[in-house]
Design a protein around this motif. Sequence first.
Motif, mmCIF file in Angstrom:
data_model
loop_
_atom_site.group_PDB
_atom_site.id
_atom_site.type_symbol
_atom_site.label_atom_id
_atom_site.label_comp_id
_atom_site.label_asym_id
_atom_site.label_seq_id
_atom_site.Cartn_x
_atom_site.Cartn_y
_atom_site.Cartn_z
ATOM 1 N N CYS A 1 34.483 28.098 31.125
ATOM 2 C CA CYS A 1 33.754 28.774 30.048
ATOM 3 C C CYS A 1 34.583 29.952 29.544
ATOM 4 N N ASP A 2 34.231 30.414 28.357
ATOM 5 C CA ASP A 2 34.850 31.631 27.839
ATOM 6 C C ASP A 2 34.127 32.833 28.426
ATOM 7 N N LEU A 3 34.865 33.930 28.567
ATOM 8 C CA LEU A 3 34.254 35.170 29.033
ATOM 9 C C LEU A 3 34.196 36.145 27.852
ATOM 10 N N PRO A 4 33.309 37.112 27.921
ATOM 11 C CA PRO A 4 33.060 37.969 26.766
ATOM 12 C C PRO A 4 34.298 38.692 26.217
ATOM 13 N N ASP A 5 35.247 39.039 27.080
ATOM 14 C CA ASP A 5 36.318 39.913 26.603
ATOM 15 C C ASP A 5 37.633 39.176 26.363
ATOM 16 N N GLY A 6 37.575 37.874 26.137
ATOM 17 C CA GLY A 6 38.792 37.161 25.761
ATOM 18 C C GLY A 6 39.422 36.337 26.863
ATOM 19 N N ASP A 7 39.066 36.582 28.116
ATOM 20 C CA ASP A 7 39.531 35.703 29.197
ATOM 21 C C ASP A 7 38.699 34.425 29.192
ATOM 22 N N MET A 8 39.126 33.463 29.966
ATOM 23 C CA MET A 8 38.271 32.317 30.256
ATOM 24 C C MET A 8 38.256 32.121 31.766
ATOM 25 N N LEU A 9 37.278 31.360 32.233
ATOM 26 C CA LEU A 9 37.320 30.932 33.630
ATOM 27 C C LEU A 9 37.954 29.553 33.631
ATOM 28 N N ILE A 10 38.905 29.368 34.522
ATOM 29 C CA ILE A 10 39.624 28.113 34.583
ATOM 30 C C ILE A 10 39.468 27.550 35.997
ATOM 31 N N TYR A 11 39.255 26.231 36.083
ATOM 32 C CA TYR A 11 38.954 25.609 37.374
ATOM 33 C C TYR A 11 40.238 25.270 38.136
ATOM 34 N N ARG B 1 35.920 47.166 37.116
ATOM 35 C CA ARG B 1 34.989 46.179 37.661
ATOM 36 C C ARG B 1 35.659 45.328 38.740
ATOM 37 N N ASP B 2 34.834 44.669 39.518
ATOM 38 C CA ASP B 2 35.323 43.733 40.521
ATOM 39 C C ASP B 2 35.260 42.330 39.918
ATOM 40 N N ASP B 3 36.421 41.753 39.660
ATOM 41 C CA ASP B 3 36.456 40.462 38.973
ATOM 42 C C ASP B 3 35.742 39.368 39.760
ATOM 43 N N THR B 4 35.899 39.370 41.091
ATOM 44 C CA THR B 4 35.289 38.302 41.884
ATOM 45 C C THR B 4 33.769 38.318 41.728
ATOM 46 N N LEU B 5 33.167 39.487 41.920
ATOM 47 C CA LEU B 5 31.709 39.579 41.822
ATOM 48 C C LEU B 5 31.256 39.285 40.395
ATOM 49 N N ASP B 6 32.014 39.786 39.441
ATOM 50 C CA ASP B 6 31.682 39.565 38.040
ATOM 51 C C ASP B 6 31.690 38.058 37.717
ATOM 52 N N SER B 7 32.726 37.357 38.202
ATOM 53 C CA SER B 7 32.845 35.926 37.895
ATOM 54 C C SER B 7 31.739 35.112 38.557
ATOM 55 N N LEU B 8 31.264 35.576 39.704
ATOM 56 C CA LEU B 8 30.204 34.823 40.391
ATOM 57 C C LEU B 8 28.918 34.805 39.582
ATOM 58 N N GLU B 9 28.831 35.668 38.594
ATOM 59 C CA GLU B 9 27.668 35.595 37.703
ATOM 60 C C GLU B 9 27.715 34.326 36.850
ATOM 61 N N TYR B 10 28.877 33.676 36.839
ATOM 62 C CA TYR B 10 29.007 32.423 36.090
ATOM 63 C C TYR B 10 28.933 31.212 37.019
ATOM 64 N N ALA B 11 28.368 31.404 38.186
ATOM 65 C CA ALA B 11 28.296 30.313 39.175
ATOM 66 C C ALA B 11 27.683 29.057 38.569
ATOM 67 N N GLY B 12 26.687 29.229 37.709
ATOM 68 C CA GLY B 12 26.039 28.067 37.079
ATOM 69 C C GLY B 12 27.026 27.271 36.247
ATOM 70 N N ALA B 13 27.831 27.957 35.474
ATOM 71 C CA ALA B 13 28.827 27.280 34.637
ATOM 72 C C ALA B 13 29.855 26.560 35.509
ATOM 73 N N ILE B 14 30.207 27.172 36.631
ATOM 74 C CA ILE B 14 31.187 26.533 37.529
ATOM 75 C C ILE B 14 30.576 25.252 38.113
ATOM 76 N N ARG B 15 29.315 25.328 38.520
ATOM 77 C CA ARG B 15 28.651 24.134 39.067
ATOM 78 C C ARG B 15 28.549 23.041 38.014
ATOM 79 N N ASP B 16 28.221 23.428 36.788
ATOM 80 C CA ASP B 16 28.143 22.435 35.705
ATOM 81 C C ASP B 16 29.495 21.756 35.506
ATOM 82 N N PHE B 17 30.560 22.561 35.541
ATOM 83 C CA PHE B 17 31.898 21.995 35.366
ATOM 84 C C PHE B 17 32.185 20.999 36.481
ATOM 85 N N GLU B 18 31.872 21.383 37.690
ATOM 86 C CA GLU B 18 32.129 20.496 38.839
ATOM 87 C C GLU B 18 31.318 19.212 38.740
#
Lengths: 201, 459
Positions: B16-26, A171-188
């Motif tokens: 947030c946590d990610l499904p496979d054990g990683d997390m996203l960190i700011y 998978r492409d981590d960058t594109l995959d992570s952008l699916e969490y854009a909402g969570a990133i905005r909430d954090f900010e």
Amino acid sequence: MTKTIKGIAAPLPLANVDTDVIMPKRFLITITREGLADGTFADLRFDNAGQHRPEFTLNQAPWTKATILVVGDNFGCGSSREHAVWGMRQLGISACIGTGFAGIFYDNARKNGLALPVVSPAARDALLQFASNPSGAEISIDLNSRTITAGETSVPFEMDDATRTSLIRGRDDTLDSLEYAGAIRDFEAGLSDGMRISVIK
Amino acid sequence: MNRTLYDKLVDAHKVCDLPDGDMLIYVDFHIMNEYTSPQAFSGLDTKQLGVWRPEAHLAVVDHVNATRSSEPHDAASKLLIDNLEANCTKHGIAFYGLGDPRQGIEHVVVPEQGLVAPGMLIACGDSHTTTYGAFGALGFGIGTSEVEHVLATQTLRYKRMKTMRVTVEGGTAPGVTAKDIIMKIVQVVGAGGANGHAVEFSGSAIRGLDMAGRMTVCNMAVELGARAALIAADDITDAALLGHPHSGRFEFKGESWVSDPEAEFDKEFVISGADIEPLITWGTSPDQSIPITANVPVAADYVSPKAKAALERSLQYMGLSEGQSAQSIEIDTAFIGSCTNSRIEDLREAAKILEGRHVATGVEAIVVPGSAMTRLKAEAEGLRAIFETAGFEWRPEAGCSMCLAMNDDIAMDGERVASSTNRNFEGRQGRGARTHLMSPAMVAAAAVSGHLVDVRDFK
Ligand code: SF4
């Protein structure tokens, strides 16, 4: 989707092989990811005149066809250069088996489909011995069952779930992570003004 | 729950946590250089992505630039430099390029600009990003794919590491510097000894260091495999936050950025400050070091055939014989610079040795200040005059220079360098070049003597 990596393994038992050795800096002066195969292990593979060094394992049959390396402790230490991993992939390497890898190298490998199964020192030594036999017998790495098979021997390896999923799904981590854009905005939104860096231009 | 400083920093930045054990960190702040970022920007282009928060990034030129002049020395390095500037302009990112009075080695520029504070999370496509741990900030190196990721998302995929504490207790003898402390730690823990760990340094010998010394320690923590290094913030840290261009522009409150008293670490090492002597490396891995008063190891010191073979290989590359005394090692070149030891404090230490002395005949001695601001400050203090009178070449431009020799400052095959840098890998300073790591004062002493020498003999 690769779940099994199979191929001839070459023994590279040196400890602390650093990224300066994997990819000497003269190959880093580039703005692309391409053309790095020749740079990979360049000072081990070639002499000053650019001739193959016959004593280096990867220059000898059957290991000229190796797609797996069995490596010494702390492989990939040193700089963060992802060029080291790009070059190994371009050289046709799909996996490195070792007892432990430097952190940034490990993460870079995952992003580029280079599997780094971690085994016990005893298993590594057994695999080194297997790989040193010039018969050209293949080693197989099963990502699903986290098992390496070499001839009659089967050994378990460690690999965290996220890395394994990445390798299997590519998978492409960058594109995959952008699916969490909402969570990133909430954090900010929860950050105070003082926690928002703005660099002076 | 008692938490380590590392855990507090991770908790405070978890998106947030990610499904496979990683997390996203700011990532609060991200720094780029010209050689590990080009493919990250082209990745954004390919995927048609923008930069999430351009003002949270800074780009500097430091790895490939010449230090003799502010002009690139060749077309290839010019391409890298121009490419970075164009990418920054396109995406609205701050760029401190050649000729900018704020330019310099990234890990020297960031604290000098006041861009690090306790409680921050900082990423950079460079392994020595551990340096920022000196401020109680979580700094770590990332690869180019991750540079792309942080540009596009302001986050990283992260897995919590194990924790290690290295306590250096008790005073150190005169002549023993922060560089010797970290070289001793690397020797004790081993080159990969902290792989997978975030390391916190504590103890009176660490607390007694100034910020420059703490940065030297955290900088070289990556040489033991640590992905992150930390020193608890204290009054010395707070004082260091004042007086810089970005001072007062941000602050990370909400926690005390120290480990709780009962926090437990996965691994502990304790080193006595009294056991540390000025060290030099004799081999090709940063953990291959000995006190300057000692001899290069002999095969009989090792049990396993593997270790004996490794010794032989290192000695052969380094052109040394087993058992030879450290002080009998003659040098061709002396280099003072790099993100480990090119700050004003380092230059002052070296200048103390050089005052009234001269570089030995046949030794080429070079000093490259870590940043343009450091250079100006050193010149104003009269340090340049001391270096030049002693026969050192004072480079007019800042950069990594001979630390990794990506510019035209390259050591020749077989050339032996006393170096204030952080890595003595084969080929690091040039193909076949032989690097001995040591403190800047020890480099200065070696330059004057023509061979490695005990700085404590220089009064
Ligand atoms: S000075 Fe050396 S270690 Fe530091 S960033 Fe530059 S090349 Fe890397």
